[in-house]
Design a protein around this motif. Structure first.
Motif, PDB file in Angstrom:
ATOM      1  N   ALA A  19      34.929  -4.060   4.097  1.00 24.16           N
ATOM      2  CA  ALA A  19      33.725  -4.384   3.323  1.00 24.16           C
ATOM      3  C   ALA A  19      34.074  -4.641   1.864  1.00 24.16           C
ATOM      4  N   SER A  20      35.023  -3.877   1.325  1.00 16.89           N
ATOM      5  CA  SER A  20      35.411  -4.101  -0.072  1.00 16.89           C
ATOM      6  C   SER A  20      36.133  -5.439  -0.234  1.00 16.89           C
ATOM      7  N   PHE A  21      36.953  -5.828   0.729  1.00 22.76           N
ATOM      8  CA  PHE A  21      37.579  -7.152   0.685  1.00 22.76           C
ATOM      9  C   PHE A  21      36.522  -8.254   0.746  1.00 22.76           C
ATOM     10  N   THR A  22      35.543  -8.079   1.597  1.00 23.77           N
ATOM     11  CA  THR A  22      34.487  -9.073   1.711  1.00 23.77           C
ATOM     12  C   THR A  22      33.654  -9.141   0.434  1.00 23.77           C
ATOM     13  N   LEU A  23      33.392  -7.991  -0.180  1.00 26.90           N
ATOM     14  CA  LEU A  23      32.687  -7.960  -1.461  1.00 26.90           C
ATOM     15  C   LEU A  23      33.512  -8.667  -2.542  1.00 26.90           C
ATOM     16  N   THR A  24      34.817  -8.443  -2.546  1.00 31.18           N
ATOM     17  CA  THR A  24      35.703  -9.124  -3.494  1.00 31.18           C
ATOM     18  C   THR A  24      35.631 -10.632  -3.306  1.00 31.18           C
ATOM     19  N   ALA A  25      35.595 -11.086  -2.069  1.00 30.87           N
ATOM     20  CA  ALA A  25      35.484 -12.526  -1.795  1.00 30.87           C
ATOM     21  C   ALA A  25      34.163 -13.071  -2.326  1.00 30.87           C
ATOM     22  N   ALA A  26      33.089 -12.337  -2.143  1.00 30.29           N
ATOM     23  CA  ALA A  26      31.782 -12.790  -2.626  1.00 30.29           C
ATOM     24  C   ALA A  26      31.750 -12.857  -4.152  1.00 30.29           C
ATOM     25  N   ILE A  27      32.337 -11.879  -4.806  1.00 31.93           N
ATOM     26  CA  ILE A  27      32.396 -11.895  -6.266  1.00 31.93           C
ATOM     27  C   ILE A  27      33.244 -13.069  -6.744  1.00 31.93           C
ATOM     28  N   GLY A  28      34.356 -13.323  -6.052  1.00 29.59           N
ATOM     29  CA  GLY A  28      35.206 -14.456  -6.410  1.00 29.59           C
ATOM     30  C   GLY A  28      34.498 -15.785  -6.268  1.00 29.59           C
ATOM     31  N   LEU A  29      33.646 -15.905  -5.273  1.00 30.76           N
ATOM     32  CA  LEU A  29      32.895 -17.148  -5.097  1.00 30.76           C
ATOM     33  C   LEU A  29      31.960 -17.406  -6.269  1.00 30.76           C
ATOM     34  N   VAL A  30      31.440 -16.361  -6.850  1.00 24.70           N
ATOM     35  CA  VAL A  30      30.510 -16.503  -7.965  1.00 24.70           C
ATOM     36  C   VAL A  30      31.253 -16.676  -9.296  1.00 24.70           C
ATOM     37  N   ARG A  31      32.354 -15.964  -9.475  1.00 26.13           N
ATOM     38  CA  ARG A  31      32.987 -15.878 -10.783  1.00 26.13           C
ATOM     39  C   ARG A  31      34.073 -16.920 -11.059  1.00 26.13           C
ATOM     40  N   LEU A  32      34.729 -17.455 -10.060  1.00 23.79           N
ATOM     41  CA  LEU A  32      35.867 -18.353 -10.307  1.00 23.79           C
ATOM     42  C   LEU A  32      35.400 -19.729 -10.769  1.00 23.79           C
ATOM     43  N   PRO A  33      36.256 -20.454 -11.524  1.00 24.44           N
ATOM     44  CA  PRO A  33      35.798 -21.628 -12.260  1.00 24.44           C
ATOM     45  C   PRO A  33      35.601 -22.909 -11.467  1.00 24.44           C
ATOM     46  N   ASP A  34      36.363 -23.144 -10.393  1.00 24.38           N
ATOM     47  CA  ASP A  34      36.224 -24.433  -9.715  1.00 24.38           C
ATOM     48  C   ASP A  34      36.301 -24.268  -8.207  1.00 24.38           C
ATOM     49  N   LEU A  36      38.430 -25.282  -5.867  1.00 28.31           N
ATOM     50  CA  LEU A  36      39.678 -24.889  -5.223  1.00 28.31           C
ATOM     51  C   LEU A  36      39.919 -23.383  -5.344  1.00 28.31           C
ATOM     52  N   ASN A  37      39.650 -22.812  -6.497  1.00 24.33           N
ATOM     53  CA  ASN A  37      39.802 -21.363  -6.656  1.00 24.33           C
ATOM     54  C   ASN A  37      38.761 -20.606  -5.847  1.00 24.33           C
ATOM     55  N   ARG A  38      37.557 -21.102  -5.801  1.00 24.23           N
ATOM     56  CA  ARG A  38      36.509 -20.428  -5.021  1.00 24.23           C
ATOM     57  C   ARG A  38      36.839 -20.430  -3.535  1.00 24.23           C
ATOM     58  N   MET A  39      37.405 -21.534  -3.068  1.00 32.58           N
ATOM     59  CA  MET A  39      37.757 -21.590  -1.643  1.00 32.58           C
ATOM     60  C   MET A  39      38.853 -20.588  -1.321  1.00 32.58           C
ATOM     61  N   HIS A  40      39.810 -20.421  -2.223  1.00 31.89           N
ATOM     62  CA  HIS A  40      40.855 -19.433  -2.007  1.00 31.89           C
ATOM     63  C   HIS A  40      40.251 -18.034  -1.934  1.00 31.89           C
ATOM     64  N   ALA A  41      39.339 -17.736  -2.851  1.00 28.56           N
ATOM     65  CA  ALA A  41      38.699 -16.422  -2.852  1.00 28.56           C
ATOM     66  C   ALA A  41      37.815 -16.239  -1.629  1.00 28.56           C
ATOM     67  N   GLY A  42      37.229 -17.312  -1.155  1.00 24.54           N
ATOM     68  CA  GLY A  42      36.341 -17.205  -0.006  1.00 24.54           C
ATOM     69  C   GLY A  42      37.053 -17.142   1.323  1.00 24.54           C
ATOM     70  N   SER A  43      38.307 -17.574   1.367  1.00 23.43           N
ATOM     71  CA  SER A  43      38.984 -17.607   2.660  1.00 23.43           C
ATOM     72  C   SER A  43      39.955 -16.447   2.861  1.00 23.43           C
ATOM     73  N   LYS A  44      40.789 -16.166   1.895  1.00 23.52           N
ATOM     74  CA  LYS A  44      41.822 -15.144   2.090  1.00 23.52           C
ATOM     75  C   LYS A  44      41.260 -13.727   2.219  1.00 23.52           C
ATOM     76  N   PRO A  45      40.589 -13.202   1.197  1.00 22.07           N
ATOM     77  CA  PRO A  45      40.112 -11.819   1.354  1.00 22.07           C
ATOM     78  C   PRO A  45      38.986 -11.693   2.375  1.00 22.07           C
ATOM     79  N   GLN A  46      38.220 -12.744   2.560  1.00 27.76           N
ATOM     80  CA  GLN A  46      37.136 -12.679   3.534  1.00 27.76           C
ATOM     81  C   GLN A  46      37.700 -12.561   4.943  1.00 27.76           C
ATOM     82  N   THR A  47      38.739 -13.320   5.248  1.00 28.05           N
ATOM     83  CA  THR A  47      39.348 -13.264   6.575  1.00 28.05           C
ATOM     84  C   THR A  47      39.976 -11.899   6.822  1.00 28.05           C
ATOM     85  N   LEU A  48      40.734 -11.401   5.851  1.00 33.21           N
ATOM     86  CA  LEU A  48      41.347 -10.086   6.003  1.00 33.21           C
ATOM     87  C   LEU A  48      40.282  -8.999   6.122  1.00 33.21           C
ATOM     88  N   GLY A  49      39.239  -9.102   5.312  1.00 33.55           N
ATOM     89  CA  GLY A  49      38.150  -8.129   5.394  1.00 33.55           C
ATOM     90  C   GLY A  49      37.465  -8.146   6.746  1.00 33.55           C
TER      91      GLY A  49
END
Length: 124
Positions: A19-34, A36-49
């Protein structure tokens, strides 16, 4: 402590970590600048979570049919997430939907790819 208690504790810890990994992914989707970075945050920690959540749930539930369904969901997540991310990244790159100051482009690679395509077309 019984084996069931140990499995419950391990499962609960895995669920919290997932759940914390998934929360980190959600925060990354909101906070990252573009994109390509948002997709990285949305795919890596979300999948592991999600995988940790599936393992934790299977340890807590200890039901064969639930574990089988969680295994199918985990396998589908592992297959679809990288493919979808790659397709979205290519689309974002081709349409210019990214911050150019954050991307390092490999011009030599582009020239090699173009030469390969031109060489292949000449052999047909």
């Amino acid at each position: 402590m019984s084996l069931e208690s140990v499995l419950d504790v391990i499962g609960s810890v895995l669920i919290l970590i997932g759940a914390s990994f998934t929360l980190t992914a959600a925060i990354g989707l909101v906070r990252l600048p573009d994109v390509l970075n948002r997709m990285h945050a949305g795919s890596k920690p979300q999948t592991l979570g999600f995988l940790m959540l599936c393992v934790g749930l299977s340890l807590v539930l200890r039901d064969g049919s639930a574990t089988a369904m969680l295994a199918v969901a985990a396998c589908l997540q592992l297959v679809t997430s990288p493919v979808a991310t790659q397709v979205m990244a290519k689309a974002a790159y081709r349409t210019g939907q990214y911050r150019a100051d954050l991307v390092v482009e490999d011009r030599e690679r582009e020239v090699e790819d173009r030469d390969d395509r031109d060489g292949d077309a000449g052999n047909r």
